[in-house]
Write an enzyme that holds these catalytic residues in place. Structure first.
Site, PDB file in Angstrom:
ATOM      1  N   SER A 143       0.854  -1.120   0.339  1.00 31.55           N
ATOM      2  CA  SER A 143       0.101  -0.150  -0.127  1.00 31.55           C
ATOM      3  C   SER A 143       1.037   1.020  -0.008  1.00 31.55           C
ATOM      4  O   SER A 143       1.882   1.185   0.521  1.00 31.55           O
ATOM      5  CB  SER A 143      -0.901  -0.039   1.238  1.00 31.55           C
ATOM      6  OG  SER A 143      -1.535   1.459   1.368  1.00 31.55           O
ATOM      7  N   TYR A 157      -1.590  -0.515  10.120  1.00 32.68           N
ATOM      8  CA  TYR A 157      -1.682  -0.908   9.025  1.00 32.68           C
ATOM      9  C   TYR A 157      -0.559  -0.451   7.897  1.00 32.68           C
ATOM     10  O   TYR A 157       0.031  -1.488   7.406  1.00 32.68           O
ATOM     11  CB  TYR A 157      -3.083  -0.514   8.306  1.00 32.68           C
ATOM     12  CG  TYR A 157      -3.360  -0.696   6.906  1.00 32.68           C
ATOM     13  CD1 TYR A 157      -3.622  -2.066   6.366  1.00 32.68           C
ATOM     14  CD2 TYR A 157      -2.957   0.594   5.973  1.00 32.68           C
ATOM     15  CE1 TYR A 157      -3.890  -2.158   5.130  1.00 32.68           C
ATOM     16  CE2 TYR A 157      -3.530   0.288   4.622  1.00 32.68           C
ATOM     17  CZ  TYR A 157      -3.944  -1.018   4.261  1.00 32.68           C
ATOM     18  OH  TYR A 157      -3.848  -1.269   2.786  1.00 32.68           O
TER      19      TYR A 157
HETATM   20  P1  NAP Z   1     -11.670  -5.800   0.247  1.00 37.31           P
HETATM   21  O1  NAP Z   1     -12.535  -5.125  -0.867  1.00 37.31           O
HETATM   22  O2  NAP Z   1     -11.965  -5.525   1.512  1.00 37.31           O
HETATM   23  O3  NAP Z   1     -11.303  -7.273   0.094  1.00 37.31           O
HETATM   24  C1  NAP Z   1     -10.696  -8.098   0.825  1.00 37.31           C
HETATM   25  C2  NAP Z   1     -10.498  -9.416   0.428  1.00 37.31           C
HETATM   26  O4  NAP Z   1      -9.824 -10.010   1.436  1.00 37.31           O
HETATM   27  C3  NAP Z   1     -11.973  -9.993   0.350  1.00 37.31           C
HETATM   28  O5  NAP Z   1     -11.968 -10.974  -0.611  1.00 37.31           O
HETATM   29  C4  NAP Z   1     -12.098 -10.924   1.659  1.00 37.31           C
HETATM   30  O6  NAP Z   1     -12.708 -11.992   1.668  1.00 37.31           O
HETATM   31  C5  NAP Z   1     -10.437 -11.308   1.873  1.00 37.31           C
HETATM   32  N1  NAP Z   1     -10.082 -11.646   3.219  1.00 37.31           N
HETATM   33  C6  NAP Z   1      -9.683 -10.778   4.290  1.00 37.31           C
HETATM   34  N2  NAP Z   1      -9.313 -11.209   5.433  1.00 37.31           N
HETATM   35  C7  NAP Z   1      -8.877 -12.672   4.744  1.00 37.31           C
HETATM   36  C8  NAP Z   1      -8.388 -13.685   5.241  1.00 37.31           C
HETATM   37  N3  NAP Z   1      -7.897 -13.723   6.683  1.00 37.31           N
HETATM   38  N4  NAP Z   1      -7.973 -14.678   4.609  1.00 37.31           N
HETATM   39  C9  NAP Z   1      -8.452 -14.852   3.358  1.00 37.31           C
HETATM   40  N5  NAP Z   1      -8.907 -13.870   2.656  1.00 37.31           N
HETATM   41  C10 NAP Z   1      -9.388 -12.659   3.339  1.00 37.31           C
HETATM   42  O7  NAP Z   1     -10.083  -5.146  -0.062  1.00 37.31           O
HETATM   43  P2  NAP Z   1      -9.388  -4.533  -1.170  1.00 37.31           P
HETATM   44  O8  NAP Z   1      -9.479  -2.951  -1.164  1.00 37.31           O
HETATM   45  O9  NAP Z   1      -9.631  -4.998  -2.385  1.00 37.31           O
HETATM   46  O10 NAP Z   1      -7.865  -4.714  -0.935  1.00 37.31           O
HETATM   47  C11 NAP Z   1      -7.207  -5.731  -1.285  1.00 37.31           C
HETATM   48  C12 NAP Z   1      -5.575  -5.408  -0.902  1.00 37.31           C
HETATM   49  O11 NAP Z   1      -5.206  -4.336  -1.384  1.00 37.31           O
HETATM   50  C13 NAP Z   1      -5.489  -5.519   0.610  1.00 37.31           C
HETATM   51  O12 NAP Z   1      -4.067  -6.093   0.888  1.00 37.31           O
HETATM   52  C14 NAP Z   1      -5.342  -4.094   0.951  1.00 37.31           C
HETATM   53  O13 NAP Z   1      -4.485  -3.724   2.162  1.00 37.31           O
HETATM   54  C15 NAP Z   1      -4.822  -3.340  -0.447  1.00 37.31           C
HETATM   55  N6  NAP Z   1      -4.861  -2.146  -0.539  1.00 37.31           N
HETATM   56  C16 NAP Z   1      -6.185  -1.560  -0.799  1.00 37.31           C
HETATM   57  C17 NAP Z   1      -6.084  -0.303  -1.265  1.00 37.31           C
HETATM   58  C18 NAP Z   1      -7.742   0.780  -1.262  1.00 37.31           C
HETATM   59  O14 NAP Z   1      -7.769   1.818  -1.189  1.00 37.31           O
HETATM   60  N7  NAP Z   1      -8.599  -0.174  -1.724  1.00 37.31           N
HETATM   61  C19 NAP Z   1      -4.931   0.668  -1.057  1.00 37.31           C
HETATM   62  C20 NAP Z   1      -3.701   0.156  -0.680  1.00 37.31           C
HETATM   63  C21 NAP Z   1      -3.577  -1.284  -0.713  1.00 37.31           C
HETATM   64  P3  NAP Z   1     -14.083 -12.271   2.445  1.00 37.31           P
HETATM   65  O15 NAP Z   1     -15.035 -11.211   1.806  1.00 37.31           O
HETATM   66  O16 NAP Z   1     -14.200 -13.832   1.960  1.00 37.31           O
HETATM   67  O17 NAP Z   1     -13.839 -12.142   3.935  1.00 37.31           O
END
Ligand code: NAP
Length: 248
Positions: A143, A157
């Site tokens: 991130s 985080y």
């Molecule tokens: P999201 O929409 O909240 O989706 C998270 C995903 O992770 C869901 O599929 C969830 O599955 C799964 N998950 C959560 N805990 C888990 C666990 N313990 N084991 C296996 N799966 C798990 O998140 P996102 O925004 O797409 O983020 C994805 C990645 O990008 C993360 O690493 C996040 O830190 C990073 N990121 C995101 C942003 C942003 O602005 N969105 C920015 C920087 C970095 P379930 O629904 O089945 O629980």
């Protein structure tokens, strides 16, 4: 031989977008999730409807036994793994460090850091030429927080993602001679449900004027970078931390 890819946390957001795009580019995809089986099944259905192959696998990446079972299942059902996207990650509600609990830190680090390291370990055991594999590519989802620090929101985080950056650098150097490339993408503010899970569903709209590009990014825009890093087009790219953040 099939190109076999595991994406953790692929039931929604960046993981789901990456799963669909990778499938379009010839990957067979294992769609991991931990809670929302309906959403994961929907991702698999979309991929299959487009003529590619995918399966959904439930496993909490922080649980070693579940991760071992997941990799064994992929070995049996899909064949040798050649790609891993360590995407599963969580935030928590905004709090200054002074108010955060050890339980919160442990939960976040177990998923964001140890979960990613665990999946990388199992992937290396399968991909490394040193272990009889035929090589592969690992992309860790870090991130922009790793360099911004996220004060008054979630410094914990940000620190977990900084650990991912360092893990990426070290593992890339350690496995470069064994046929494995290891890279990270560092998304900025991306429109997904992760912000609602941290209690701020409108976070991207509220902060977008602080982004030099004046808008949040999409999961698809992050997926494009991840799938490129997975591909042979990135054959000399390893140990890279790629910002996908609109200059944030
Ligand atoms: P999201 O929409 O909240 O989706 C998270 C995903 O992770 C869901 O599929 C969830 O599955 C799964 N998950 C959560 N805990 C888990 C666990 N313990 N084991 C296996 N799966 C798990 O998140 P996102 O925004 O797409 O983020 C994805 C990645 O990008 C993360 O690493 C996040 O830190 C990073 N990121 C995101 C942003 C942003 O602005 N969105 C920015 C920087 C970095 P379930 O629904 O089945 O629980």
């Amino acid at each position: 031989m099939d190109k076999v890819l595991l994406i953790t946390g692929a039931s929604r957001g960046i993981g789901a977008a990456t799963a669909k795009l990778a499938a379009q580019q010839g990957w067979t995809v294992a769609v991991n999730y931990t809670a929302n089986s309906l959403a994961a099944d929907e991702v698999v259905r979309t991929i299959r409807a487009a003529g590619a192959h995918a399966i959904a696998i439930r496993a909490d990446v922080a649980n070693e036994a579940q991760v071992m079972d997941m990799f064994a299942h992929i070995d049996a059902k899909l064949g040798p793994l050649t790609g891993l996207v360590n995407n599963a990650g969580v935030v928590d509600v905004s709090q200054p460090v002074a108010e955060q609990s050890v339980a919160r830190w442990r939960h976040m680090f177990e998923i964001n850091v140890i979960g990613s390291m665990l999946c990388a370990r199992e992937a290396v055991r399968r991909m490394s030429t040193r272990y009889g594999g035929s090589g592969g590519s690992i992309v860790n989802v870090s991130s922009a927080a790793a360099r911004l620090g996220s004060p008054n929101e979630y410094v914990d985080y940000a620190a977990s993602k900084a650990a991912i950056d360092t893990f990426t650098i070290g593992l890339a150097k350690e496995t470069a001679g064994d046929g494995i490339r290891v890279n990270a993408v560092r998304p900025g503010l991306i429109e997904t449900e992760i912000h609602a899970s941290g209690g701020k569903p409108n976070r991207v709209a509220e902060l977008k004027h602080h982004i030099p590009m004046q808008r949040g990014g999409t999961a698809q825009e992050v997926a494009q970078s991840i799938v490129w890093l997975l591909s042979d087009a990135a054959s000399y790219t390893t140990m890279s931390l790629i910002d996908v953040s609109g200059a944030r």
